[in-house]
Design a protein around this motif. Structure first.
Motif, PDB file in Angstrom:
ATOM      1  N   LEU A   1      -0.400  -3.100  -3.201  1.00  0.00           N
ATOM      2  CA  LEU A   1      -0.109  -2.394  -1.967  1.00  0.00           C
ATOM      3  C   LEU A   1      -1.071  -1.224  -1.868  1.00  0.00           C
ATOM      4  N   THR A   2      -1.507  -0.932  -0.649  1.00  0.00           N
ATOM      5  CA  THR A   2      -2.319   0.255  -0.430  1.00  0.00           C
ATOM      6  C   THR A   2      -1.392   1.342   0.106  1.00  0.00           C
TER       7      THR A   2
ATOM      8  N   PHE B   1       2.711  10.979  -6.962  1.00  0.00           N
ATOM      9  CA  PHE B   1       3.194   9.991  -6.002  1.00  0.00           C
ATOM     10  C   PHE B   1       3.148   8.588  -6.603  1.00  0.00           C
ATOM     11  N   ASN B   2       2.069   8.330  -7.323  1.00  0.00           N
ATOM     12  CA  ASN B   2       1.902   7.019  -7.938  1.00  0.00           C
ATOM     13  C   ASN B   2       3.081   6.707  -8.863  1.00  0.00           C
TER      14      ASN B   2
ATOM     15  N   LYS C   1      -1.819  -5.625   0.256  1.00  0.00           N
ATOM     16  CA  LYS C   1      -3.116  -5.834  -0.399  1.00  0.00           C
ATOM     17  C   LYS C   1      -3.905  -4.534  -0.523  1.00  0.00           C
ATOM     18  N   ARG C   2      -5.122  -4.645  -1.020  1.00  0.00           N
ATOM     19  CA  ARG C   2      -5.942  -3.449  -1.181  1.00  0.00           C
ATOM     20  C   ARG C   2      -7.363  -3.750  -0.726  1.00  0.00           C
TER      21      ARG C   2
ATOM     22  N   ILE D   1      -0.811   0.367  -5.712  1.00  0.00           N
ATOM     23  CA  ILE D   1       0.066   0.018  -6.822  1.00  0.00           C
ATOM     24  C   ILE D   1       0.269  -1.488  -6.831  1.00  0.00           C
ATOM     25  N   ALA D   2       0.527  -1.980  -8.030  1.00  0.00           N
ATOM     26  CA  ALA D   2       0.806  -3.398  -8.173  1.00  0.00           C
ATOM     27  C   ALA D   2       2.299  -3.584  -7.964  1.00  0.00           C
ATOM     28  N   TRP D   3       2.678  -4.674  -7.370  1.00  0.00           N
ATOM     29  CA  TRP D   3       4.100  -4.989  -7.278  1.00  0.00           C
ATOM     30  C   TRP D   3       4.274  -6.475  -7.487  1.00  0.00           C
TER      31      TRP D   3
END
Ligand SMILES: [Zn+2]
Length: 417
Positions: A172-173, A376-377, A191-192, A163-165
């Motif tokens: 974030l992974t 969850f996403n 990061k991812r 997800i982006a934050w």
């Protein structure tokens, strides 16, 4: 009945007793203090090793905040002893109501953390007339206890998501357990990148990595390599949610490009005139009009055809046999490659490249992918959005574990809420 009696019901200590209870005069918020005394003949325990040790001296009185009662703040008041431990030297004694040098009792911290699952941290702070920092520390304590005590055995299926934050600048992974009986957030990393995921596998441990049977993830290339390396025996699945979101993005791209092209070629103001082009019998159109019409039809068709291709692809998920699903996929890809719509062709090429992984989806039963990671996403995004006040990665991490980690809590004799 005395307050002591109630306290002994909700929180009784083996080697300590409650003493007098009194008001704090002039406190801004009504406050009650409860004195605590060591039981006569009880020997203090060394806070480091836990051994009963001879007393050394006594520190000044400290206040420890307990669960508020009837609109009153409640504090335990106690002057901790220091012990002369044979092994550890001079140490503060162990106190059963608080770990370390904290100001909130464990019970109160768990109380706040419990409410922080239902309300935002700010709401909890306001409701219980405490500070945001106290709520944060409580949640942090709950998360670290929960993560230290969680049972990680029997994890067979995991889903990897990102997800982006921070307004989309950073990622974030997130790794979830998605087994039928147990669904929860297992791990978060910054990061991812390949390293993010490698860190998960390292944390999870070799034995548990090898017990994995299903891994669900986005097609993001670095992940594929890491998964193949760390859990190669597990069936790797590309999940429905991600595939469909690739198709949606492709359609968006087609539509955006088409609108732009129409505008550039001056079709937008001509849209009313197209009506006549369409109404007129084709044989009555001038050569120029004919060209215009076919051009226009081609433009319109791109968006519509992309949409139809996507709708058709939904059928793919209804197959039960990997073989027939594979046949369908091949046909769909061939058709899409002939469509002359670049964003859609790009998706088709991606699907072809990952054909075996896609078909694993059918081997791994649908339950493992559809909807779980997606659900969850959504929750993860909601948590980070609700907590937009969190500036740091650490606070975001704590919030996510607290909300989605299904972390255990210690068993207590009394439930406060
Ligand atoms: Zn000791």
């Amino acid at each position: 009945m005395q307050i002591k009696t109630i306290l002994n019901r909700v929180q009784k200590f083996k080697s300590f007793v409650y003493g007098s209870v009194h008001w704090v005069e002039g406190a801004a918020i009504p406050t009650v203090e409860v004195e605590i005394r060591a039981r006569v003949n009880s020997r203090p325990l060394c806070s480091k090793c836990g051994r009963p040790s001879p007393g050394y001296d006594r520190l000044p009185v400290r206040r420890f905040e307990f669960v508020p009662m009837w609109g009153h703040k409640v504090f335990f008041v106690y002057a901790p002893r220091r012990v002369a431990c044979l092994d550890c030297g001079i140490r503060v004694e162990r106190l059963p109501w608080v770990a370390g040098k904290r100001r909130l009792t464990d019970t109160y911290a768990w109380f706040l953390a419990g409410w922080a699952k239902r309300l935002s941290w700010k709401e909890v702070a306001v409701s219980f007339r405490t500070s945001w920092d106290h709520v944060f520390c409580s949640v942090e304590r709950a998360v670290s206890w929960g993560r230290a005590h969680q049972d990680l055995s029997g994890v067979e299926a995991i889903g990897i998501d990102e997800i982006a934050w921070q307004r989309g600048h950073r990622y974030l992974t997130l790794v979830y357990q998605i087994d039928g009986h147990n669904k929860r957030l297992l791990w978060i990393g910054e990061k991812r990148t390949v390293k993010s995921l490698l860190r998960f596998f390292r944390w999870f441990g070799r034995e548990r990595n090898q017990a994995l049977k299903f891994v669900c993830s986005d097609r993001w290339r670095p992940y594929l390599k890491v998964i193949a390396k760390k859990a190669g025996h597990a069936i790797h699945i590309l999940d429905r949610f991600h595939i469909m979101s690739h198709l949606s993005k492709a359609i968006d791209a087609v539509r955006a490009q088409e609108t732009r092209e129409l505008k550039e070629k001056g079709y937008e103001p001509v849209l009313t005139k197209t009506r006549w082009l369409l109404l007129k019998r084709p044989e009555n159109l001038t050569d120029q009009q004919d060209t215009k019409l076919s051009e226009l039809l081609q433009y319109n068709l791109k968006s519509i055809r992309s949409y139809l291709l996507k709708e058709e692809f939904q059928l793919f998920w209804s197959y039960t046999s990997p073989y027939w699903a594979g046949r369908f996929l091949d046909k769909w890809c061939t058709k899409t490659m002939r469509s002359k719509i670049d964003p859609m062709k790009k998706v088709a090429r991606m699907l072809r490249r990952h054909r075996p992984l896609l078909l694993n989806w059918f081997r791994a039963k649908k339950q493992f992918s559809s909807g779980i990671v997606e659900g969850f996403n959504t929750k993860a995004k909601l948590t980070t959005r609700k907590a937009y006040g969190f500036r740091t990665y650490h606070a975001t991490e704590i919030a996510l574990y607290h909300a989605l980690g299904a972390l255990p809590v210690p068993k207590t004799t009394h439930e406060f809420f």
